[in-house]
Design an enzyme around this catalytic site. Sequence first.
Site, mmCIF file in Angstrom:
data_model
loop_
_atom_site.group_PDB
_atom_site.id
_atom_site.type_symbol
_atom_site.label_atom_id
_atom_site.label_comp_id
_atom_site.label_asym_id
_atom_site.label_seq_id
_atom_site.Cartn_x
_atom_site.Cartn_y
_atom_site.Cartn_z
ATOM 1 N N ASP A 15 0.863 -1.258 -0.010
ATOM 2 C CA ASP A 15 -0.030 -0.008 0.012
ATOM 3 C C ASP A 15 0.974 1.401 0.069
ATOM 4 O OD1 ASP A 15 -2.536 1.625 0.331
ATOM 5 O OD2 ASP A 15 -1.778 1.825 2.417
ATOM 6 N N SER A 16 0.235 2.392 -0.309
ATOM 7 C CA SER A 16 0.980 3.489 -0.080
ATOM 8 C C SER A 16 1.523 3.863 1.131
ATOM 9 C CB SER A 16 0.188 4.915 -0.387
ATOM 10 O OG SER A 16 -0.877 4.712 0.299
ATOM 11 N N CYS A 78 -4.567 -1.694 -1.632
ATOM 12 C CA CYS A 78 -4.639 -0.357 -2.167
ATOM 13 C C CYS A 78 -5.413 -0.032 -3.060
ATOM 14 C CB CYS A 78 -3.317 0.491 -2.375
ATOM 15 S SG CYS A 78 -3.331 2.027 -3.015
ATOM 16 N N GLU A 157 -2.279 8.303 8.530
ATOM 17 C CA GLU A 157 -0.906 8.028 8.778
ATOM 18 C C GLU A 157 -0.148 8.602 9.740
ATOM 19 O OE1 GLU A 157 1.548 6.746 6.244
ATOM 20 O OE2 GLU A 157 0.052 5.641 5.614
ATOM 21 N N CYS A 189 -11.279 3.143 0.608
ATOM 22 C CA CYS A 189 -9.815 3.354 0.612
ATOM 23 C C CYS A 189 -9.143 2.376 1.984
ATOM 24 C CB CYS A 189 -9.553 4.506 0.845
ATOM 25 S SG CYS A 189 -7.857 5.162 1.563
ATOM 26 N N HIS A 191 -7.209 2.738 3.908
ATOM 27 C CA HIS A 191 -7.002 3.844 5.198
ATOM 28 C C HIS A 191 -7.983 3.536 6.364
ATOM 29 C CE1 HIS A 191 -3.055 4.823 3.119
ATOM 30 N NE2 HIS A 191 -2.678 5.408 4.354
HETATM 31 N N1 DGL Z 1 -4.813 3.190 0.899
HETATM 32 C C1 DGL Z 1 -4.798 3.652 -0.247
HETATM 33 C C2 DGL Z 1 -6.289 3.224 -1.128
HETATM 34 O O1 DGL Z 1 -6.999 2.367 -0.619
HETATM 35 C C3 DGL Z 1 -4.300 4.795 -0.798
HETATM 36 C C4 DGL Z 1 -4.392 6.205 0.006
HETATM 37 C C5 DGL Z 1 -3.492 6.963 -0.693
HETATM 38 O O2 DGL Z 1 -2.272 6.858 -0.476
HETATM 39 O O3 DGL Z 1 -3.982 8.120 -0.965
HETATM 40 O O4 DGL Z 1 -6.680 4.004 -1.966
#
Ligand code: DGL
Length: 277
Positions: A15-16, A78, A157, A189, A191
């Site tokens: 993931d990011s 992600c 984050e 997302c 996150h």
């Molecule tokens: N967790 C990610 C997603 O599911 C990326 C969020 C990001 O880095 O903008 O889209």
Amino acid sequence: MERINKHHRPIGIFDSGVGGLSVLKEVRQQFPAEDLLYIADQAHVPYGIRTREEVLGFSKGIVRYLLNKKVKLIIIACNTASAVALEVLRKSYPALPFVGIEPAVKPAAEETSTGIVGVLATPATFQGALYESTVERFAKGVKILPDTCPGLVELIEEGKIDHPKTREVLEKALNPMLEQGVDEVVMGCTHYPFVIPLIQEIVGDDIQVIDPAPAVARQAGRLLTEYDLLTNGGANGQTRFLTSGDPLELERIIGQLLNLEARVEGLNWVGGELQEA
Ligand code: DGL
């Protein structure tokens, strides 16, 4: 020549940043014997406001690194990277099973009684063809209310999962949805599942909040079975965490989000390739 038993190779997850940990947690729970290799590309987080080319380049670089580590399956934990890179990666590596994530519009559309569904995801996810085709195929006759929750990925984050600013961003997204009668809210997302308790506080218990992580882990299990890759060892699986950001900071956040004492290794991007720091 040393031969690595295919069943004992690790599963790669990326993931990011910390978002993919919401998926890793589920995979760990459903498949406790598997070894996992988690990469957080925190040098580049957030992905959601970057160009397609950038996210594609990062995703390819991460996959090349994971392949050097002999992973047997890759979970793109992600939505943003899946939207941009899943199809390209599947074509580039046809022998390798990939699991991607798309916003769980399908179960939401099946379960809504008001016919109105909220989706929280990044701008890049909403712009992708994957999202468009998911809505087209599975949400006919359902009204979808999208919101990008600006700043939310960054707040998570930083570990601000119960912070006034986080509440402010969520209320701004969710209150208009409530006014229009949503009864399902999709976490588009990875996150965002970390703020589900706060979301549920805002929307109330009658609204269903959908986290795709359990379904994603089940899909990984189906592919492991299909490719005959499930580990046949009885020992407890190990998890390795790596980041292109600050390893100590990620150790702190993993402690907070997963209640886990982890050691995190550092990675550097050098000419489009990930290298151990
Ligand atoms: N967790 C990610 C997603 O599911 C990326 C969020 C990001 O880095 O903008 O889209």
